[in-house]
Write an enzyme that holds these catalytic residues in place. Structure first.
Site, PDB file in Angstrom:
ATOM      1  N   HIS A 177      -4.705   1.229   7.669  1.00 22.12           N
ATOM      2  CA  HIS A 177      -3.350   1.794   7.751  1.00 22.12           C
ATOM      3  C   HIS A 177      -3.210   2.953   6.758  1.00 22.12           C
ATOM      4  O   HIS A 177      -2.663   4.013   7.098  1.00 22.12           O
ATOM      5  CB  HIS A 177      -2.354   0.665   7.453  1.00 22.12           C
ATOM      6  CG  HIS A 177      -0.919   1.061   7.383  1.00 22.12           C
ATOM      7  ND1 HIS A 177       0.031   0.619   8.285  1.00 22.12           N
ATOM      8  CD2 HIS A 177      -0.228   1.832   6.494  1.00 22.12           C
ATOM      9  CE1 HIS A 177       1.210   1.119   7.956  1.00 22.12           C
ATOM     10  NE2 HIS A 177       1.088   1.850   6.872  1.00 22.12           N
ATOM     11  N   GLU A 178      -3.729   2.780   5.530  1.00 20.86           N
ATOM     12  CA  GLU A 178      -3.575   3.824   4.498  1.00 20.86           C
ATOM     13  C   GLU A 178      -4.450   5.040   4.799  1.00 20.86           C
ATOM     14  O   GLU A 178      -4.009   6.183   4.623  1.00 20.86           O
ATOM     15  CB  GLU A 178      -3.907   3.266   3.111  1.00 20.86           C
ATOM     16  CG  GLU A 178      -3.059   2.094   2.661  1.00 20.86           C
ATOM     17  CD  GLU A 178      -1.566   2.293   2.799  1.00 20.86           C
ATOM     18  OE1 GLU A 178      -1.111   3.445   2.836  1.00 20.86           O
ATOM     19  OE2 GLU A 178      -0.853   1.274   2.905  1.00 20.86           O
ATOM     20  N   GLN A 193       2.910  10.020   1.747  1.00 24.12           N
ATOM     21  CA  GLN A 193       4.214   9.344   1.853  1.00 24.12           C
ATOM     22  C   GLN A 193       5.164   9.776   0.746  1.00 24.12           C
ATOM     23  O   GLN A 193       6.372   9.546   0.845  1.00 24.12           O
ATOM     24  CB  GLN A 193       4.050   7.810   1.832  1.00 24.12           C
ATOM     25  CG  GLN A 193       3.336   7.274   3.068  1.00 24.12           C
ATOM     26  CD  GLN A 193       3.232   5.762   3.043  1.00 24.12           C
ATOM     27  OE1 GLN A 193       2.326   5.213   2.436  1.00 24.12           O
ATOM     28  NE2 GLN A 193       4.156   5.082   3.689  1.00 24.12           N
ATOM     29  N   GLY A 251       0.843  -1.187   0.000  1.00 24.97           N
ATOM     30  CA  GLY A 251       0.000   0.000   0.000  1.00 24.97           C
ATOM     31  C   GLY A 251       0.877   1.235   0.000  1.00 24.97           C
ATOM     32  O   GLY A 251       2.053   1.163   0.382  1.00 24.97           O
ATOM     33  N   CYS A 274       5.718  -0.181   7.700  1.00 27.36           N
ATOM     34  CA  CYS A 274       5.360   1.009   6.932  1.00 27.36           C
ATOM     35  C   CYS A 274       6.584   1.453   6.144  1.00 27.36           C
ATOM     36  O   CYS A 274       7.686   1.500   6.693  1.00 27.36           O
ATOM     37  CB  CYS A 274       4.918   2.130   7.872  1.00 27.36           C
ATOM     38  SG  CYS A 274       4.398   3.619   7.004  1.00 27.36           S
ATOM     39  N   LEU A 275       6.388   1.786   4.883  1.00 23.50           N
ATOM     40  CA  LEU A 275       7.508   2.204   4.042  1.00 23.50           C
ATOM     41  C   LEU A 275       8.137   3.504   4.554  1.00 23.50           C
ATOM     42  O   LEU A 275       9.288   3.795   4.255  1.00 23.50           O
ATOM     43  CB  LEU A 275       7.046   2.379   2.587  1.00 23.50           C
ATOM     44  CG  LEU A 275       6.604   1.072   1.899  1.00 23.50           C
ATOM     45  CD1 LEU A 275       5.978   1.375   0.542  1.00 23.50           C
ATOM     46  CD2 LEU A 275       7.777   0.111   1.750  1.00 23.50           C
ATOM     47  N   HIS A 309      -2.897   7.250   7.225  1.00 23.58           N
ATOM     48  CA  HIS A 309      -1.879   8.145   6.653  1.00 23.58           C
ATOM     49  C   HIS A 309      -2.508   9.457   6.182  1.00 23.58           C
ATOM     50  O   HIS A 309      -1.900  10.527   6.309  1.00 23.58           O
ATOM     51  CB  HIS A 309      -1.198   7.484   5.442  1.00 23.58           C
ATOM     52  CG  HIS A 309      -0.015   6.629   5.766  1.00 23.58           C
ATOM     53  ND1 HIS A 309       1.111   7.102   6.403  1.00 23.58           N
ATOM     54  CD2 HIS A 309       0.235   5.322   5.515  1.00 23.58           C
ATOM     55  CE1 HIS A 309       1.993   6.112   6.525  1.00 23.58           C
ATOM     56  NE2 HIS A 309       1.492   5.012   5.990  1.00 23.58           N
TER      57      HIS A 309
END
Ligand code: GNR
Ligand code: NI
Length: 172
Positions: free
Chosen positions: A136-137, A51, A46, A94-95, A140
């Site tokens: 999670h997204e 991000q 994702g 998480c990236l 963000h």
């Protein structure tokens, strides 16, 4: 298509709320394509627009198994419209918080409304990894990271570790 740079904590842009998309146009479609390319290259399941420093309510996802065919999801203005009482625990990463993982408890199932890249509305139900990833997204887009669900002690340890790892990476 273009690869975009992924922001790492503690970048302040990761803590801000994103603005709703008011018009689905070629700029948004280009953004979605860049985000998918960046997500697959990372690799991740994702990616949310903040991000890569774009403060808009735009998300891409693909939770398909590596060996199956890709199932890219392009989400504009995604919203949770219901969530189950039942909770589920997943080990999240998480990236923007590279190489750090922690268990997070969230609703096991959710309903989501979103617009696709043509501005058409959809509603879907999700469970399992997809339900976790959706939450999670969307977090963000509201400036919330999975570490915000941990104790302050654990959170600070993770952020410090990431900063240290980033420093050694830069001097290498
Ligand atoms: O690639 C990712 N894996 C993942 C694993 C468990 C729960 C959430 C995620 S999302 C993450 C990519 C990312 O940072 N998206 O914002
Ligand atoms: Ni993330």
């Amino acid at each position: 298509m273009a690869l975009r740079e992924i922001l790492i904590v503690p970048d302040p842009r990761l803590k801000k709320e994103c603005a709703a998309v008011t018009e689905v146009n070629d700029e948004i479609r280009q953004l979605l394509d860049d985000m998918l390319e960046t997500m697959y290259a990372a690799p991740g399941i994702g990616l949310a627009a903040p991000q890569i420093g774009v403060m808009k309510r735009v998300v891409v996802m693909d939770v398909s198994d590596e060996k199956d065919k890709p199932e890219p999801l392009k989400l504009i203005n995604p919203e949770i419209i219901w969530e189950s009482e039942e909770l589920a625990v997943y080990q999240e990463g998480c990236l923007s918080i590279p190489d750090q993982y922690a268990d997070v408890e969230r609703p096991a199932e959710v309903g989501m409304r979103y617009m696709d890249e043509n501005g058409k509305e959809h509603e879907i139900e999700a469970d399992g990894l997809l339900a976790t990833c959706i939450q999670h997204e969307i977090d963000h887009l509201d400036g919330v990271l999975f570490t915000d669900y941990l104790s302050a002690l654990k959170r600070n340890m993770i952020i410090k570790k990431v900063q240290k790892l980033q420093k050694t990476k830069k001097s290498a």
